[in-house]
Design a protein around this motif. Structure first.
Motif, PDB file in Angstrom:
ATOM      1  N   MET A   1      -6.792   2.745 -10.111  1.00 16.24           N
ATOM      2  CA  MET A   1      -5.614   3.081  -9.311  1.00 16.24           C
ATOM      3  C   MET A   1      -5.173   4.496  -9.669  1.00 16.24           C
ATOM      4  SD  MET A   1      -2.029   0.957  -8.952  1.00 16.24           S
ATOM      5  CE  MET A   1      -0.934   1.301  -7.564  1.00 16.24           C
ATOM      6  N   ARG A   2      -4.981   5.316  -8.655  1.00 17.08           N
ATOM      7  CA  ARG A   2      -4.589   6.704  -8.881  1.00 17.08           C
ATOM      8  C   ARG A   2      -3.076   6.798  -9.081  1.00 17.08           C
ATOM      9  NH1 ARG A   2      -7.975   6.877  -4.235  1.00 17.08           N
ATOM     10  NH2 ARG A   2     -10.071   7.652  -4.711  1.00 17.08           N
ATOM     11  N   LEU A   3      -2.654   6.920 -10.315  1.00 16.65           N
ATOM     12  CA  LEU A   3      -1.228   6.975 -10.621  1.00 16.65           C
ATOM     13  C   LEU A   3      -0.775   8.349 -11.096  1.00 16.65           C
ATOM     14  CD1 LEU A   3      -0.751   3.528 -12.419  1.00 16.65           C
ATOM     15  CD2 LEU A   3       0.002   4.172 -10.112  1.00 16.65           C
ATOM     16  N   LYS A   4      -1.714   9.291 -11.202  1.00 12.45           N
ATOM     17  CA  LYS A   4      -1.343  10.637 -11.604  1.00 12.45           C
ATOM     18  C   LYS A   4      -0.416  11.244 -10.555  1.00 12.45           C
ATOM     19  CE  LYS A   4      -3.238  15.069 -13.094  1.00 12.45           C
ATOM     20  NZ  LYS A   4      -4.483  15.860 -13.329  1.00 12.45           N
ATOM     21  N   GLY A   5       0.715  11.733 -10.998  1.00 12.66           N
ATOM     22  CA  GLY A   5       1.689  12.307 -10.087  1.00 12.66           C
ATOM     23  C   GLY A   5       2.683  11.309  -9.541  1.00 12.66           C
ATOM     24  N   ILE A   6       2.458  10.009  -9.790  1.00 12.02           N
ATOM     25  CA  ILE A   6       3.404   8.976  -9.370  1.00 12.02           C
ATOM     26  C   ILE A   6       4.570   8.950 -10.351  1.00 12.02           C
ATOM     27  CG2 ILE A   6       3.751   6.502  -8.964  1.00 12.02           C
ATOM     28  CD1 ILE A   6       2.008   7.882  -6.883  1.00 12.02           C
ATOM     29  N   ALA A  82       7.169   1.560  -9.966  1.00 11.68           N
ATOM     30  CA  ALA A  82       7.662   2.520  -8.981  1.00 11.68           C
ATOM     31  C   ALA A  82       6.963   2.348  -7.645  1.00 11.68           C
ATOM     32  CB  ALA A  82       7.471   3.946  -9.494  1.00 11.68           C
ATOM     33  N   THR A  83       5.670   2.034  -7.670  1.00 14.22           N
ATOM     34  CA  THR A  83       4.957   1.825  -6.398  1.00 14.22           C
ATOM     35  C   THR A  83       5.487   0.589  -5.685  1.00 14.22           C
ATOM     36  OG1 THR A  83       3.116   0.459  -7.259  1.00 14.22           O
ATOM     37  CG2 THR A  83       2.872   2.867  -7.387  1.00 14.22           C
ATOM     38  N   THR A  84       5.864  -0.446  -6.444  1.00 15.44           N
ATOM     39  CA  THR A  84       6.415  -1.642  -5.798  1.00 15.44           C
ATOM     40  C   THR A  84       7.768  -1.318  -5.160  1.00 15.44           C
ATOM     41  OG1 THR A  84       7.612  -2.548  -7.730  1.00 15.44           O
ATOM     42  CG2 THR A  84       5.274  -3.106  -7.514  1.00 15.44           C
ATOM     43  N   PHE A 154      -6.367  -2.086 -12.015  1.00 14.68           N
ATOM     44  CA  PHE A 154      -5.712  -2.708 -10.872  1.00 14.68           C
ATOM     45  C   PHE A 154      -5.499  -4.199 -11.089  1.00 14.68           C
ATOM     46  CE2 PHE A 154      -4.983  -3.710  -6.338  1.00 14.68           C
ATOM     47  CZ  PHE A 154      -4.013  -2.757  -6.095  1.00 14.68           C
ATOM     48  N   ALA A 155      -6.273  -4.804 -11.966  1.00 12.31           N
ATOM     49  CA  ALA A 155      -6.008  -6.196 -12.342  1.00 12.31           C
ATOM     50  C   ALA A 155      -4.648  -6.281 -13.030  1.00 12.31           C
ATOM     51  CB  ALA A 155      -7.106  -6.708 -13.268  1.00 12.31           C
ATOM     52  N   SER A 156      -4.373  -5.313 -13.917  1.00 13.67           N
ATOM     53  CA  SER A 156      -3.073  -5.273 -14.597  1.00 13.67           C
ATOM     54  C   SER A 156      -1.952  -4.953 -13.611  1.00 13.67           C
ATOM     55  CB  SER A 156      -3.104  -4.228 -15.720  1.00 13.67           C
ATOM     56  OG  SER A 156      -4.061  -4.563 -16.704  1.00 13.67           O
ATOM     57  N   ALA A 157      -2.229  -4.053 -12.680  1.00 15.76           N
ATOM     58  CA  ALA A 157      -1.226  -3.710 -11.675  1.00 15.76           C
ATOM     59  C   ALA A 157      -0.884  -4.927 -10.814  1.00 15.76           C
ATOM     60  CB  ALA A 157      -1.736  -2.570 -10.799  1.00 15.76           C
ATOM     61  N   TYR A 158      -1.896  -5.724 -10.504  1.00 18.75           N
ATOM     62  CA  TYR A 158      -1.689  -6.945  -9.722  1.00 18.75           C
ATOM     63  C   TYR A 158      -0.722  -7.900 -10.430  1.00 18.75           C
ATOM     64  CZ  TYR A 158      -2.949 -11.894  -8.969  1.00 18.75           C
ATOM     65  OH  TYR A 158      -2.911 -13.262  -8.819  1.00 18.75           O
ATOM     66  N   VAL A 212      -0.282   0.335  -0.738  1.00 17.33           N
ATOM     67  CA  VAL A 212      -0.603   1.416  -1.683  1.00 17.33           C
ATOM     68  C   VAL A 212      -2.061   1.833  -1.528  1.00 17.33           C
ATOM     69  CG1 VAL A 212       1.142   0.755  -3.376  1.00 17.33           C
ATOM     70  CG2 VAL A 212      -1.162  -0.206  -3.576  1.00 17.33           C
ATOM     71  N   ASP A 213      -2.602   1.577  -0.345  1.00 18.21           N
ATOM     72  CA  ASP A 213      -4.027   1.807  -0.106  1.00 18.21           C
ATOM     73  C   ASP A 213      -4.453   3.235  -0.453  1.00 18.21           C
ATOM     74  OD1 ASP A 213      -6.474   0.602   0.777  1.00 18.21           O
ATOM     75  OD2 ASP A 213      -6.388   1.896   2.535  1.00 18.21           O
ATOM     76  N   GLY A 214      -3.561   4.195  -0.243  1.00 16.53           N
ATOM     77  CA  GLY A 214      -3.897   5.575  -0.547  1.00 16.53           C
ATOM     78  C   GLY A 214      -4.054   5.866  -2.021  1.00 16.53           C
ATOM     79  N   LEU A 215      -3.597   4.944  -2.863  1.00 13.18           N
ATOM     80  CA  LEU A 215      -3.705   5.122  -4.313  1.00 13.18           C
ATOM     81  C   LEU A 215      -4.898   4.370  -4.887  1.00 13.18           C
ATOM     82  CD1 LEU A 215       0.062   4.668  -5.348  1.00 13.18           C
ATOM     83  CD2 LEU A 215      -1.144   6.801  -4.833  1.00 13.18           C
ATOM     84  N   LEU A 216      -5.573   3.616  -4.045  1.00 12.21           N
ATOM     85  CA  LEU A 216      -6.644   2.766  -4.543  1.00 12.21           C
ATOM     86  C   LEU A 216      -7.944   3.538  -4.753  1.00 12.21           C
ATOM     87  CD1 LEU A 216      -6.163  -0.490  -2.420  1.00 12.21           C
ATOM     88  CD2 LEU A 216      -5.129   0.160  -4.603  1.00 12.21           C
ATOM     89  N   GLU A 217      -8.673   3.098  -5.745  1.00 17.22           N
ATOM     90  CA  GLU A 217      -9.992   3.626  -6.037  1.00 17.22           C
ATOM     91  C   GLU A 217     -11.027   2.567  -5.692  1.00 17.22           C
ATOM     92  OE1 GLU A 217      -9.345   6.499  -9.838  1.00 17.22           O
ATOM     93  OE2 GLU A 217      -8.952   4.366 -10.193  1.00 17.22           O
TER      94      GLU A 217
END
Length: 281
Positions: A1-6, A82-84, A154-158, A212-217
């Motif tokens: 998950m791209r979180l740089k800059g978030i 923050a994404t949620t 992303f498992a942790s993000a889930y 958050v599809d734009g942040l997905l890898e």
């Protein structure tokens, strides 16, 4: 998950390093969490597995510095939270017609207190509707990866998104309604209602993931689906050496959890997450 800059959410209450105490006993940290996690998710009595393990806080409760790994986990959790907030502050008004009030995420280490009762890292992440806070021992991320076979950020993000989904259910009034019905139901009936509640949270997690599809890898969605499978009731009961007992399920089977998450992700529609209005879970 791209979180740089978030951005990092401000709705984080970090209790780690405040001298709250750690679980003590003969099974080391992650091992205790892993064993009790199975009981938390399945309703299995795991006390025989923990014979001789003391689950009270240790006497060493002095404040301490957070480790680099803890700092990193806390920053990760704050950014995912923050994404949620970004997602639900947009999706909730669009689909429900009301403003969304985000929850607070409590980060703790070892043990802490909540209005829903004492919490320990061994019980796994949970949401307490009494104070509208989600509770997470960041060591759970290691448990998820090392003990339960759900690797990937992303498992942790889930996991975080799932607890926030319970807050969404609380905002909708669903948690209160289900709790009232459960108080008048048998244990088996109550378990069945809880399964529907948890599967709906999985589906709502999928709605978040789509947004958050734009942040997905590449591979992120597969990581989330795998995590959902690894914490299905049937899988966890087998890991505990038991034959799956559907009447004791409280979160749903691996297949159900993965399917409802996928449903939310594919539709992006909260209305598609009506687990209470379907005969097929």
């Amino acid at each position: 998950m791209r979180l740089k800059g978030i951005r990092s959410s401000r709705n984080v209450e970090d209790r780690r390093g405040r001298g709250m105490g750690r679980a003590a006993g003969g099974i080391g940290g992650v091992g205790v969490i892993a064993v009790l996690l199975i009981g938390y998710f399945t309703g299995i009595d795991v006390r025989p597995l923990l014979e001789g393990v003391q689950q009270s806080p240790s006497s060493n409760s002095e404040p301490r510095e957070l480790t680099a790994a803890e700092e990193q986990a806390g920053e990760f959790a704050a950014r995912v939270l923050a994404t949620t907030e970004t997602v639900w502050e947009k999706v909730y008004p669009e689909q429900v017609g009301e403003a969304y009030e985000p929850p607070v995420l409590v980060l703790f280490s070892g043990v802490t207190q909540s209005p829903c009762g004492g919490a320990s890292g061994a019980t796994g992440p949970f949401y307490c509707p009494a104070d509208e806070k989600a509770y997470l021992d960041t060591e759970f991320f290691a448990t998820l990866s090392q003990e339960l076979g759900a690797q990937g950020d992303f498992a942790s993000a889930y996991v975080i998104a799932h607890e926030v989904a319970h807050h969404v259910q609380n905002e909708l009034g669903i948690l209160g309604q289900v709790n009232s019905i459960r108080q008048q139901s048998s244990q088996e009936e109550g378990n069945a209602l809880t399964v529907r509640l948890e599967l709906q949270a999985d589906c709502l997690s999928g709605v978040w993931a789509r947004s958050v599809d734009g942040l997905l890898e590449p591979g992120d969605i597969e990581e989330a689906v795998n995590a959902a499978r690894m914490i299905g009731d049937d899988t966890l009961q087998r890991r505990a050496g038991r034959t799956p007992q559907p009447h004791t399920f409280t979160h749903g089977t691996s297949e159900q959890r993965a399917r409802w998450f996928t449903r939310g992700y594919e539709t992006g529609d909260m209305g598609a997450c009506d687990t209470f209005g379907t005969d097929r879970l």
